[in-house]
Structure formats: structure tokens, C-alpha cells
Design a protein around this motif. Structure first.
Motif, PDB file in Angstrom:
ATOM      1  N   SER A 162      38.356  46.038  53.384  1.00 49.83           N
ATOM      2  CA  SER A 162      39.814  46.040  53.259  1.00 49.83           C
ATOM      3  C   SER A 162      40.278  44.821  52.469  1.00 49.83           C
ATOM      4  N   ALA A 163      39.692  43.659  52.753  1.00 52.10           N
ATOM      5  CA  ALA A 163      40.056  42.441  52.027  1.00 52.10           C
ATOM      6  C   ALA A 163      39.649  42.539  50.557  1.00 52.10           C
ATOM      7  N   MET A 164      38.525  43.190  50.290  1.00 57.44           N
ATOM      8  CA  MET A 164      38.106  43.393  48.907  1.00 57.44           C
ATOM      9  C   MET A 164      39.091  44.304  48.176  1.00 57.44           C
ATOM     10  N   GLY A 165      39.665  45.260  48.922  1.00 57.83           N
ATOM     11  CA  GLY A 165      40.715  46.091  48.337  1.00 57.83           C
ATOM     12  C   GLY A 165      41.923  45.261  47.950  1.00 57.83           C
ATOM     13  N   ALA A 166      42.256  44.285  48.802  1.00 57.69           N
ATOM     14  CA  ALA A 166      43.371  43.389  48.503  1.00 57.69           C
ATOM     15  C   ALA A 166      43.081  42.552  47.258  1.00 57.69           C
ATOM     16  N   ALA A 167      41.818  42.156  47.094  1.00 56.87           N
ATOM     17  CA  ALA A 167      41.419  41.396  45.905  1.00 56.87           C
ATOM     18  C   ALA A 167      41.462  42.290  44.666  1.00 56.87           C
ATOM     19  N   LEU A 168      41.032  43.531  44.817  1.00 62.41           N
ATOM     20  CA  LEU A 168      41.051  44.478  43.704  1.00 62.41           C
ATOM     21  C   LEU A 168      42.476  44.747  43.253  1.00 62.41           C
ATOM     22  N   ASN A 169      43.395  44.723  44.195  1.00 63.33           N
ATOM     23  CA  ASN A 169      44.808  44.931  43.866  1.00 63.33           C
ATOM     24  C   ASN A 169      45.350  43.798  42.993  1.00 63.33           C
ATOM     25  N   VAL A 170      44.706  42.617  43.093  1.00 66.03           N
ATOM     26  CA  VAL A 170      45.089  41.490  42.244  1.00 66.03           C
ATOM     27  C   VAL A 170      44.546  41.693  40.836  1.00 66.03           C
ATOM     28  N   SER A 171      43.228  41.966  40.754  1.00 62.84           N
ATOM     29  CA  SER A 171      42.605  42.246  39.455  1.00 62.84           C
ATOM     30  C   SER A 171      41.140  42.615  39.668  1.00 62.84           C
ATOM     31  N   PRO A 172      40.547  43.368  38.724  1.00 58.69           N
ATOM     32  CA  PRO A 172      39.117  43.678  38.821  1.00 58.69           C
ATOM     33  C   PRO A 172      38.259  42.413  38.832  1.00 58.69           C
ATOM     34  N   GLU A 173      38.675  41.429  38.050  1.00 64.42           N
ATOM     35  CA  GLU A 173      37.913  40.176  37.985  1.00 64.42           C
ATOM     36  C   GLU A 173      37.944  39.449  39.331  1.00 64.42           C
ATOM     37  N   ALA A 174      39.116  39.451  39.991  1.00 59.37           N
ATOM     38  CA  ALA A 174      39.231  38.821  41.309  1.00 59.37           C
ATOM     39  C   ALA A 174      38.348  39.539  42.318  1.00 59.37           C
ATOM     40  N   PHE A 175      38.279  40.851  42.195  1.00 58.87           N
ATOM     41  CA  PHE A 175      37.429  41.648  43.077  1.00 58.87           C
ATOM     42  C   PHE A 175      35.969  41.243  42.939  1.00 58.87           C
ATOM     43  N   LEU A 176      35.477  41.165  41.694  1.00 60.39           N
ATOM     44  CA  LEU A 176      34.073  40.817  41.474  1.00 60.39           C
ATOM     45  C   LEU A 176      33.768  39.399  41.954  1.00 60.39           C
ATOM     46  N   LYS A 177      34.669  38.468  41.683  1.00 57.48           N
ATOM     47  CA  LYS A 177      34.449  37.083  42.105  1.00 57.48           C
ATOM     48  C   LYS A 177      34.481  36.965  43.630  1.00 57.48           C
ATOM     49  N   TYR A 178      35.387  37.696  44.240  1.00 60.21           N
ATOM     50  CA  TYR A 178      35.493  37.654  45.700  1.00 60.21           C
ATOM     51  C   TYR A 178      34.270  38.290  46.346  1.00 60.21           C
ATOM     52  N   LYS A 179      33.826  39.399  45.805  1.00 60.40           N
ATOM     53  CA  LYS A 179      32.617  40.056  46.319  1.00 60.40           C
ATOM     54  C   LYS A 179      31.425  39.108  46.224  1.00 60.40           C
ATOM     55  N   SER A 180      31.323  38.429  45.101  1.00 60.36           N
ATOM     56  CA  SER A 180      30.231  37.472  44.914  1.00 60.36           C
ATOM     57  C   SER A 180      30.304  36.342  45.940  1.00 60.36           C
ATOM     58  N   GLN A 219      47.000  37.496  50.903  1.00 56.54           N
ATOM     59  CA  GLN A 219      46.855  37.116  52.307  1.00 56.54           C
ATOM     60  C   GLN A 219      47.618  38.052  53.232  1.00 56.54           C
ATOM     61  N   ASN A 220      48.817  38.439  52.853  1.00 59.56           N
ATOM     62  CA  ASN A 220      49.600  39.364  53.673  1.00 59.56           C
ATOM     63  C   ASN A 220      48.906  40.714  53.788  1.00 59.56           C
ATOM     64  N   ALA A 221      48.310  41.163  52.695  1.00 61.38           N
ATOM     65  CA  ALA A 221      47.597  42.442  52.716  1.00 61.38           C
ATOM     66  C   ALA A 221      46.401  42.388  53.662  1.00 61.38           C
ATOM     67  N   VAL A 222      45.722  41.251  53.685  1.00 58.44           N
ATOM     68  CA  VAL A 222      44.572  41.085  54.586  1.00 58.44           C
ATOM     69  C   VAL A 222      45.046  41.085  56.042  1.00 58.44           C
ATOM     70  N   LYS A 223      46.060  40.293  56.330  1.00 55.97           N
ATOM     71  CA  LYS A 223      46.544  40.160  57.708  1.00 55.97           C
ATOM     72  C   LYS A 223      47.179  41.443  58.235  1.00 55.97           C
ATOM     73  N   LYS A 224      47.879  42.149  57.376  1.00 53.35           N
ATOM     74  CA  LYS A 224      48.550  43.381  57.793  1.00 53.35           C
ATOM     75  C   LYS A 224      47.631  44.599  57.758  1.00 53.35           C
ATOM     76  N   GLY A 225      46.452  44.437  57.164  1.00 52.15           N
ATOM     77  CA  GLY A 225      45.537  45.571  57.069  1.00 52.15           C
ATOM     78  C   GLY A 225      46.038  46.650  56.115  1.00 52.15           C
ATOM     79  N   THR A 226      46.695  46.212  55.039  1.00 50.94           N
ATOM     80  CA  THR A 226      47.274  47.158  54.083  1.00 50.94           C
ATOM     81  C   THR A 226      46.244  48.158  53.575  1.00 50.94           C
ATOM     82  N   TYR A 227      45.016  47.690  53.366  1.00 53.05           N
ATOM     83  CA  TYR A 227      43.992  48.553  52.770  1.00 53.05           C
ATOM     84  C   TYR A 227      42.906  48.957  53.777  1.00 53.05           C
ATOM     85  N   ASP A 228      43.265  48.915  55.066  1.00 49.94           N
ATOM     86  CA  ASP A 228      42.309  49.332  56.100  1.00 49.94           C
ATOM     87  C   ASP A 228      41.922  50.799  55.940  1.00 49.94           C
TER      88      ASP A 228
END
Length: 281
Positions: A162-180, A219-228
Motif C-alpha cells: 500500500s505504501a509503495m502504491g503511495a510512492a507510485l502515485n508520486v512518480s515511477p522513479e519514487a516507486f523504484l527508489k522506495y522499493k529499493s 504520508q497521509n496516503a500511508v496513514k489513511k490506507g488510501t491504497y490498501d
């Protein structure tokens, strides 16, 4: 002493004894009533406690509720049903590498630490696009009769997804960096430690990524479970995959699982470059 006085004394003694016995009988009765009342209260308390425990144990977990009731909110930079197709790379890249991973998977972490940067550079160079397919089987999640079944082995994989979804919503690059970062030696927990279930921990990891650091929307998306619900939809895609993938990490290109000559998934940068290079020819 006269016989009359003696008889009166005896009668008085018997009367005192009778009165005392009545008093004792009343005290005993009251004591029994208190004991019975306390026993009833105790039984009711135990019954109430058991009833509460039964109700609580039968109460759906957060993730069970999400799987049955929540509408999927797909992150930006996704496509397909419920946004479960996550493809990153240059449009000009002719081939796509599917990467199957589970956030809690220690072998996935080992691969990312050894060859993750190689994969990212290949994508940046336009050698191929990468399609991420995330599973949550280490949480015990399964697919049964076409329905998603929430497991009981934890919730870290789902929460991290779910948190990775929140990162992906920011950008594909943020998603890859966060996953790493999640898979890094510093932040990835032992498989038995369900550390990713903590939103605070996931945000702490995200603060190491410039695009996510102090990012209120993320952060709000993570805490609220927006992408659960999206995380569960993604996991269900993993469970129902048509590539024959049953474990992680797995790599698929042109419908074929990429493996070393020993029949294993590549685990070093050299092995990865070799098997991907062969698939690109």
C-alpha cells in the motif's frame, strides 16, 4: 436455691440459646446468599468476558474488511483493471521484464541488494521496460475459489505494498527508489519480524528518498490506507498470474521465466545481466 428459681434459670438459658441459634442461622443464611450472589456475579463476568472475546475474535480484521468492502483507489502511473498493471520505462523499449516480488521476501531483498541497481540502469537506458507484480503470500494471503483470502501470518507485505502504491502515485522513479530502500540491508527486516506493518516505520524509510521526504500527501496516503484495497488487488493479480510463478523473486520475459543454467532465478548482477541479455536477443 428453690426448684422454681432453678427452673427459671434453665428456661432463661434455653431461651438465650434459642435466640443465639436463630441469630447464627440468620448470619449463616446471609453468608450463603452473599456467596451465591458473588458466584453468580463471577459466572456472569466470566461469561461476559468469554462473550466479548468471542465477539472480538469473530470481528473482521482491517484487511478482511478492506478485501470485502473497500473500493479500489488506483495510484497514478498505473493501468489495467484496478490499476494493477505497473509498467515503468521508455515507451521505445520493445520488451518488458515482469518482476514478481513480495515486500517481506528475504530472497527478494538479497536480489535487490545485489542487482537492483543494474535493473534500474537497464530501464533508464531503455533496454526494456519493467512491469512490477507484487504478492503478499508471506502474510499468508491466498486465492481460493476466485476470492482473495486474507492470511494470519502478518500484514507487513500488504501494508508495504500500500505504501509503495503511495510512492507510485508520486512518480515511477519514487516507486523504484522506495522499493529499493525497503529491500535494503538497513531497512529490510527478518522474515519473522512483521516490521512493515507499522506505518511509522514505512514513513521513516520513505524519508530517505528525496521525493518522499516530508511529503504530506504520501504520508497521509500511508496513514489513511488510501491504497490498501489496491495492494490487495495487486496481490490477487500475483495469485492469479498466468506465467506459472509461485515464488519470489521471479522474472518473466515473453512469457518465459528467466533462470540461470542451474535452474534458479538470477541472484547476482552478473547472472541477471546474462539471463536478461539472452532473453533480449
Amino acid at each position: 436455691m428453690s426448684k422454681r428459681n432453678t427452673q427459671q434459670a434453665k428456661n432463661a438459658a434455653r431461651e438465650r440459646l434459642r435466640v443465639e441459634r436463630e441469630r447464627q442461622a440468620k448470619r449463616d443464611k446471609a453468608k450463603r446468599q452473599i456467596i451465591v450472589a458473588c458466584s453468580i456475579v463471577g459466572v456472569l463476568a466470566i461469561a461476559g468476558g468469554i462473550s466479548y472475546a468471542v465477539v472480538q475474535s469473530n470481528k473482521p480484521t482491517h484487511w478482511e474488511t478492506v478485501s470485502k468492502e473497500s473500493k479500489v483507489v488506483a495510484p497514478a502511473n498505473t493501468s489495467g483493471k484496478d490499476g494493477t498493471v505497473v509498467t515503468i520505462g521508455e515507451d521505445s523499449a520493445k520488451k518488458t521484464l515482469k518482476v514478481y516480488e513480495d515486500p517481506r521476501c528475504p530472497v527478494c531483498a538479497a536480489f535487490e541488494q545485489a542487482a537492483g541497481s543494474t535493473l534500474e540502469k537497464d530501464v533508464e537506458d531503455g533496454k526494456y521496460k519493467v512491469q512490477y507484480v507484487g504478492g503478499t503470500f508471506l502474510d499468508g494471503d491466498t486465492e481460493k475459489d476466485g476470492k482473495f483470502e486474507v492470511g494470519s501470518h502478518g500484514e507487513g507485505s500488504k501494508n508495504a505494498m500500500s505504501a509503495m502504491g503511495a510512492a507510485l502515485n508520486v512518480s515511477p522513479e519514487a516507486f523504484l527508489k522506495y522499493k529499493s530502500a525497503l529491500y535494503s540491508a538497513k531497512w529490510h527486516p527478518e522474515e519473522s519480524d512483521d516490521k512493515f506493518k507499522s506505518d511509522d516505520y514505512l514513513i521513516e524509510v520513505a524519508d530517505t528518498i528525496p521525493a518522499l521526504k516530508d511529503n504530506a500527501k504520501f504520508q497521509n496516503a500511508v496513514k489513511k490506507g488510501t491504497y490498501d484495497a489496491w495492494a490487495l488487488a495487486m496481490s490477487n493479480t500475483f495469485n492469479k498470474n498466468e506465467d506459472g510463478v509461485t515464488g519470489t523473486p521471479s522474472f518473466v520475459m515473453d512469457g518465459k521465466q528467466l533462470q540461470t543454467s542451474a535452474g534458479n532465478a538470477p541472484m547476482t548482477a552478473e547472472e541477471f545481466t546474462e539471463v536478461v541479455g539472452a532473453a533480449l536477443k
